[in-house]
Design a protein around this motif. Structure first.
Motif, mmCIF file in Angstrom:
data_model
loop_
_atom_site.group_PDB
_atom_site.id
_atom_site.type_symbol
_atom_site.label_atom_id
_atom_site.label_comp_id
_atom_site.label_asym_id
_atom_site.label_seq_id
_atom_site.Cartn_x
_atom_site.Cartn_y
_atom_site.Cartn_z
ATOM 1 N N LYS A 103 25.085 -5.903 25.822
ATOM 2 C CA LYS A 103 25.152 -6.592 24.533
ATOM 3 C C LYS A 103 25.965 -7.885 24.621
ATOM 4 N N LEU A 104 27.037 -7.852 25.392
ATOM 5 C CA LEU A 104 27.820 -9.073 25.570
ATOM 6 C C LEU A 104 26.998 -10.140 26.286
ATOM 7 N N ALA A 105 26.238 -9.715 27.279
ATOM 8 C CA ALA A 105 25.380 -10.653 27.998
ATOM 9 C C ALA A 105 24.288 -11.197 27.076
ATOM 10 N N ARG A 106 23.689 -10.325 26.273
ATOM 11 C CA ARG A 106 22.633 -10.764 25.351
ATOM 12 C C ARG A 106 23.211 -11.738 24.328
ATOM 13 N N GLU A 107 24.408 -11.456 23.861
ATOM 14 C CA GLU A 107 25.085 -12.349 22.914
ATOM 15 C C GLU A 107 25.381 -13.693 23.571
ATOM 16 N N ASN A 108 25.814 -13.644 24.827
ATOM 17 C CA ASN A 108 26.135 -14.854 25.568
ATOM 18 C C ASN A 108 24.901 -15.740 25.740
ATOM 19 N N VAL A 109 23.798 -15.141 26.138
ATOM 20 C CA VAL A 109 22.556 -15.900 26.314
ATOM 21 C C VAL A 109 22.059 -16.421 24.967
ATOM 22 N N GLY A 110 22.150 -15.583 23.935
ATOM 23 C CA GLY A 110 21.708 -16.016 22.606
ATOM 24 C C GLY A 110 22.480 -17.223 22.107
ATOM 25 N N ASN A 111 23.791 -17.205 22.291
ATOM 26 C CA ASN A 111 24.611 -18.350 21.873
ATOM 27 C C ASN A 111 24.256 -19.605 22.663
ATOM 28 N N PHE A 112 23.944 -19.426 23.942
ATOM 29 C CA PHE A 112 23.560 -20.575 24.764
ATOM 30 C C PHE A 112 22.233 -21.154 24.285
ATOM 31 N N LEU A 113 21.297 -20.285 23.924
ATOM 32 C CA LEU A 113 19.995 -20.766 23.456
ATOM 33 C C LEU A 113 20.138 -21.596 22.177
ATOM 34 N N LEU A 114 21.137 -21.281 21.364
ATOM 35 C CA LEU A 114 21.353 -22.036 20.132
ATOM 36 C C LEU A 114 21.743 -23.486 20.418
ATOM 37 N N ARG A 115 22.348 -23.724 21.576
ATOM 38 C CA ARG A 115 22.735 -25.095 21.935
ATOM 39 C C ARG A 115 21.922 -25.622 23.117
ATOM 40 N N LEU A 116 20.744 -25.066 23.303
ATOM 41 C CA LEU A 116 19.911 -25.480 24.426
ATOM 42 C C LEU A 116 19.547 -26.961 24.340
ATOM 43 N N ASP A 117 19.168 -27.440 23.158
ATOM 44 C CA ASP A 117 18.811 -28.854 23.014
ATOM 45 C C ASP A 117 19.984 -29.756 23.372
#
Length: 300
Positions: A103-117
Motif C-alpha cells: 500500500k505504501l508503494a501504491r501510494e508512492n506511485v500514485g502520488n508520483f503519477l499526480l505530478r507526472l506532467d
C-alpha cells in the motif's frame, strides 16, 4: 507516527490520544481472555509507549495496533505479540507488513503519477534547454570516441586521466643529458632515452565524462523511457510486483535528476576553449592541430 491500514487506504494519525479515544480500545487487555483477529496498524515514536496487555505493559518505541475476535483493540510490541499470541501473531504480522509495503508503494506511485506532467517538463528543460543535457552529451562524446573530430592522442589522454582519477594534463619529453645524469646519480636505474613528465594544465569538469554521469543513460534510457512507460498507468490495477518495482524507481528519480544536473554543470566547465586548449600541446601533427581547433571553434 501512527498508520492505520484500512480497507481502502492508509490513514495517518499524529497523536496517541487518537488511539486511546477509539471505541473498543483498552490498555488493560488480558491476552488469556482474547484471541487475535487482525493487525490494523503500526506506530513508531521517540517516546516509549506502554504495551496494552494487562500482564505486560513493557515500554517500547515501535509496535502494532491489534483487534481481537471480540472487537477489542490494544497496542503491543513485536516481542510481546510473539510471547503472548505465538504463531497467530507472527502470521498476522507477516501478512500486515507485506500489505503495508504494497500500500505504501501504491501510494508512492500514485502520488508520483499526480505530478507526472511536472516531472516530464523538468526532463524537457534539463535535456533540451540551451546548452542543456543533449548539448553537453553530444558535444563531449568526441573527447571519448575516436574518429569523431578529436585527434586520437587527446582521446587516449582523456581516457588515461579518467582511469587514473586525475585532472592534471601532463606531457612526456626526452630528458636532457644533464637531467639524465642527475637521475642516475640519485641511484635510480635509468632507461635511455630518459623521459621527463611535465605538467601542462588542470582540466576542469572531466567528471562529466565518467560513465556514471552518462547523460544519455541518465536522461533518455532511464528517465525518459520510464516516464513514457508510466503515462496512462492506473496504479489501482497494477500488479503488486509492478507496484513495488515502480515505487523503487520513483524513489530514484530525484537522485537521477540531481546527478544529471551535476554532470551538466561539469560539462559546462569542461567544454570551453580556454579549458580544453592545453590539449593542443600534446599533439605532434599539424593536421591533428587543425582538427582539434575545428572542434574548439564548434564550442561557441
Amino acid at each position: 507516527m501512527i498508520v492505520l491500514n484500512t480497507a481502502k487506504e492508509l490513514v495517518r494519525l499524529e497523536s496517541w490520544d487518537d488511539i486511546e479515544g477509539r471505541p473498543g480500545y483498552s490498555d488493560e487487555l488480558d491476552p488469556s481472555q482474547h484471541k487475535l483477529s487482525s493487525i490494523i496498524g503500526q506506530y513508531a515514536f521517540q517516546a516509549q509507549i506502554r504495551c496494552g496487555l494487562s500482564n505486560c505493559h513493557t515500554p517500547h518505541n515501535r509496535g502494532y495496533l491489534v483487534v481481537t475476535q471480540s472487537g477489542r483493540e490494544t497496542n503491543i510490541g513485536k516481542d510481546c505479540g510473539k510471547r503472548y499470541f505465538g504463531v497467530d501473531f507472527e502470521n498476522l504480522a507477516v501478512r500486515f507488513d507485506r500489505d503495508m509495503r504494497e500500500k505504501l508503494a501504491r501510494e508512492n506511485v500514485g502520488n508520483f503519477l499526480l505530478r507526472l506532467d511536472e516531472t516530464q517538463q523538468r526532463l524537457k528543460d534539463v535535456l533540451d534547454g540551451d546548452r542543456a543535457g543533449a548539448w553537453v552529451y553530444k558535444t563531449s562524446r568526441p573527447l571519448l570516441e575516436s574518429a569523431r573530430g578529436v585527434p586520437s592522442d587527446i582521446v587516449r589522454a582523456v581516457a588515461a586521466m579518467l582511469k587514473n582519477g586525475q585532472s592534471l594534463l601532463t606531457k612526456d619529453r626526452p630528458a636532457t643529458e644533464r637531467e639524465t645524469q642527475i637521475a642516475e646519480a640519485g641511484g635510480n636505474r635509468v632507461k635511455r632515452p630518459h623521459m621527463i613528465t611535465e605538467p601542462i594544465a588542470e582540466i576542469r569538469g572531466l567528471e562529466a565524462l565518467r560513465e556514471e554521469n552518462n547523460l544519455r543513460k541518465l536522461l533518455m534510457v532511464d528517465l525518459d523511457t520510464n516516464l513514457k512507460a508510466l503515462e496512462g498507468s492506473d496504479v489501482d490495477t497494477m500488479q503488486p510486483a509492478d507496484v513495488m518495482r515502480w515505487s523503487k524507481w520513483v524513489n530514484s528519480v530525484d537522485a537521477g535528476f540531481d546527478r544529471a544536473e551535476a554532470a551538466i554543470r561539469s560539462g559546462h566547465e569542461l567544454l570551453t576553449v580556454e579549458n580544453l586548449r592545453p590539449f593542443e600541446e600534446i599533439l605532434k601533427e599539424p593536421a591533428d592541430r587543425q582538427r582539434f581547433n575545428a572542434f574548439l571553434k564548434g564550442l561557441g
